[in-house]
Design a protein around this motif. Structure first.
Motif, PDB file in Angstrom:
ATOM      1  N   VAL A   1       1.211  -1.241  -0.063  1.00 16.15           N
ATOM      2  CA  VAL A   1       0.027  -0.253   0.055  1.00 16.15           C
ATOM      3  C   VAL A   1       0.884   1.212  -0.165  1.00 16.15           C
ATOM      4  CG1 VAL A   1      -2.217  -0.761   1.017  1.00 16.15           C
ATOM      5  CG2 VAL A   1      -0.344  -0.069   2.645  1.00 16.15           C
ATOM      6  N   SER A   2       0.239   2.573  -0.093  1.00 16.96           N
ATOM      7  CA  SER A   2       1.057   3.774  -0.203  1.00 16.96           C
ATOM      8  C   SER A   2       1.501   3.959   1.120  1.00 16.96           C
ATOM      9  CB  SER A   2       0.569   4.945  -0.265  1.00 16.96           C
ATOM     10  OG  SER A   2      -0.894   5.100   0.310  1.00 16.96           O
ATOM     11  N   ASN A   3       1.938   5.034   1.771  1.00 20.18           N
ATOM     12  CA  ASN A   3       2.790   5.314   2.478  1.00 20.18           C
ATOM     13  C   ASN A   3       1.271   5.546   3.154  1.00 20.18           C
ATOM     14  OD1 ASN A   3       5.220   4.819   2.357  1.00 20.18           O
ATOM     15  ND2 ASN A   3       5.955   6.624   1.696  1.00 20.18           N
TER      16      ASN A   3
ATOM     17  N   LEU B   1       1.832  -1.823  16.461  1.00 22.53           N
ATOM     18  CA  LEU B   1       2.308  -0.834  15.941  1.00 22.53           C
ATOM     19  C   LEU B   1       3.837  -0.877  15.799  1.00 22.53           C
ATOM     20  CD1 LEU B   1       0.245   2.086  17.623  1.00 22.53           C
ATOM     21  CD2 LEU B   1       1.104   2.050  15.439  1.00 22.53           C
ATOM     22  N   LYS B   2       4.320  -1.877  16.961  1.00 18.28           N
ATOM     23  CA  LYS B   2       5.468  -2.096  16.467  1.00 18.28           C
ATOM     24  C   LYS B   2       5.790  -2.699  15.233  1.00 18.28           C
ATOM     25  CE  LYS B   2       6.460  -3.036  21.325  1.00 18.28           C
ATOM     26  NZ  LYS B   2       6.847  -3.813  22.612  1.00 18.28           N
ATOM     27  N   GLN B   3       5.265  -3.069  14.301  1.00 17.71           N
ATOM     28  CA  GLN B   3       5.988  -3.461  13.290  1.00 17.71           C
ATOM     29  C   GLN B   3       6.095  -2.617  12.209  1.00 17.71           C
ATOM     30  OE1 GLN B   3       2.948  -7.168  11.870  1.00 17.71           O
ATOM     31  NE2 GLN B   3       2.243  -5.817  13.407  1.00 17.71           N
ATOM     32  N   VAL B   4       5.313  -1.254  12.314  1.00 20.65           N
ATOM     33  CA  VAL B   4       6.068  -0.335  11.514  1.00 20.65           C
ATOM     34  C   VAL B   4       7.165   0.726  12.135  1.00 20.65           C
ATOM     35  CG1 VAL B   4       3.317  -0.063  10.623  1.00 20.65           C
ATOM     36  CG2 VAL B   4       4.883   1.164  12.010  1.00 20.65           C
ATOM     37  N   TRP B   5       8.086   0.889  12.913  1.00 17.14           N
ATOM     38  CA  TRP B   5       8.619   0.570  13.538  1.00 17.14           C
ATOM     39  C   TRP B   5       9.806  -0.280  13.518  1.00 17.14           C
ATOM     40  CZ3 TRP B   5       5.747   1.547  18.260  1.00 17.14           C
ATOM     41  CH2 TRP B   5       4.860   2.517  18.944  1.00 17.14           C
ATOM     42  N   ASP B   6      11.482   0.329  13.411  1.00 20.81           N
ATOM     43  CA  ASP B   6      12.155  -0.409  13.969  1.00 20.81           C
ATOM     44  C   ASP B   6      13.366  -0.114  14.767  1.00 20.81           C
ATOM     45  OD1 ASP B   6      14.273   1.866  12.004  1.00 20.81           O
ATOM     46  OD2 ASP B   6      13.478  -0.403   9.974  1.00 20.81           O
ATOM     47  N   ASP B   7      14.981  -0.413  15.087  1.00 24.21           N
ATOM     48  CA  ASP B   7      15.581  -0.118  16.065  1.00 24.21           C
ATOM     49  C   ASP B   7      16.234   1.150  16.044  1.00 24.21           C
ATOM     50  OD1 ASP B   7      14.744  -2.109  17.873  1.00 24.21           O
ATOM     51  OD2 ASP B   7      16.472  -3.382  16.836  1.00 24.21           O
ATOM     52  N   ASP B   8      16.250   1.791  14.352  1.00 26.30           N
ATOM     53  CA  ASP B   8      16.318   3.279  14.022  1.00 26.30           C
ATOM     54  C   ASP B   8      15.312   4.002  14.022  1.00 26.30           C
ATOM     55  OD1 ASP B   8      19.136   2.203  13.575  1.00 26.30           O
ATOM     56  OD2 ASP B   8      18.696   1.196  11.659  1.00 26.30           O
ATOM     57  N   THR B   9      14.073   4.189  14.106  1.00 25.39           N
ATOM     58  CA  THR B   9      12.936   4.513  14.369  1.00 25.39           C
ATOM     59  C   THR B   9      13.254   5.867  15.095  1.00 25.39           C
ATOM     60  OG1 THR B   9      11.663   3.171  13.023  1.00 25.39           O
ATOM     61  CG2 THR B   9      10.126   5.083  13.758  1.00 25.39           C
TER      62      THR B   9
ATOM     63  N   ASP C   1       9.956   1.828   2.826  1.00 18.97           N
ATOM     64  CA  ASP C   1      10.476   0.482   2.960  1.00 18.97           C
ATOM     65  C   ASP C   1       9.358  -0.249   4.125  1.00 18.97           C
ATOM     66  OD1 ASP C   1      12.136   0.237   0.610  1.00 18.97           O
ATOM     67  OD2 ASP C   1      13.919   0.412   2.252  1.00 18.97           O
ATOM     68  N   ALA C   2       8.028   0.173   4.118  1.00 21.27           N
ATOM     69  CA  ALA C   2       6.387   0.661   4.925  1.00 21.27           C
ATOM     70  C   ALA C   2       7.749   0.505   6.434  1.00 21.27           C
ATOM     71  CB  ALA C   2       6.476  -1.058   4.854  1.00 21.27           C
TER      72      ALA C   2
END
Length: 175
Positions: free
Chosen positions: A10-12, A31-39, A118-119
């Motif tokens: 999907v789009s951003n 929500l944690k699925q759209v963050w990573d350790d660099d967010t 990249d999502a």
């Protein structure tokens, strides 16, 4: 039926709309699925980095406003940038932004500026009217009230005195 995983392909803009649905469900795990350790999330009271710190921030916010609801007013997307105008309502039942619970209802208008690649959320900058927040909780008097006018008058006296002291000090150093 709620979708517990971010929609693929999907789009951003659509990804961020999905994230706001999770905020209203108070689903930090999703929500944690759209963050990573660099967010990096810049909130008005602090900057959070990484999945765990951002997740803990939202868990605290949800505990403080157990009836949390964010209405998306408008969304605009330009490449990796997604801007969201939102309206948040809730009842202040726990510590929030350093303020002990008041039991008062709050209604805040704000905006987020997401950068998504990249999502994943790379960064987010959150802005809301903190004076509106302070007035609703009773930290500041209502705009235009006698107390508000007195507070502004006292501040203006302080400002004029400070300016006068600076002028006197400047004269002494040039004499």
């Amino acid at each position: 039926m709620a979708i517990d995983t971010p929609p693929a392909g999907v789009s951003n803009r659509e990804l961020i709309r999905w994230a706001f649905e999770q905020l209203n469900r108070r689903d930090v795990t999703a929500l944690k699925q759209v963050w990573d350790d660099d967010t990096v999330e810049r909130f008005p009271d602090r900057t959070c980095r990484g999945v765990d710190e951002i997740g803990a921030y939202f868990e605290n916010a949800f505990a403080a406003l157990p009836d949390w609801h964010m209405e998306v007013v408008a969304v605009a997307e330009d490449g990796d940038d997604v801007f969201v105008h939102w309206h948040l309502t809730g009842t202040h039942q726990g510590p929030l932004l350093g303020i002990e619970p008041t039991g008062k209802p709050i209604a805040l208008d704000g905006m987020d500026h997401f950068v998504v690649r990249d999502a994943k959320v790379v960064t987010n900058f959150v802005v809301f009217d903190q004076m509106q927040y302070a007035r609703q909780l009773g930290m500041m008097p209502p705009d235009g009230s006698a107390a508000d006018k007195a507070m502004k008058a006292a501040f203006n006296v302080r400002t004029r005195l400070g300016r006068r002291v600076s002028e006197l000090q400047a004269r002494r150093t040039t004499s």
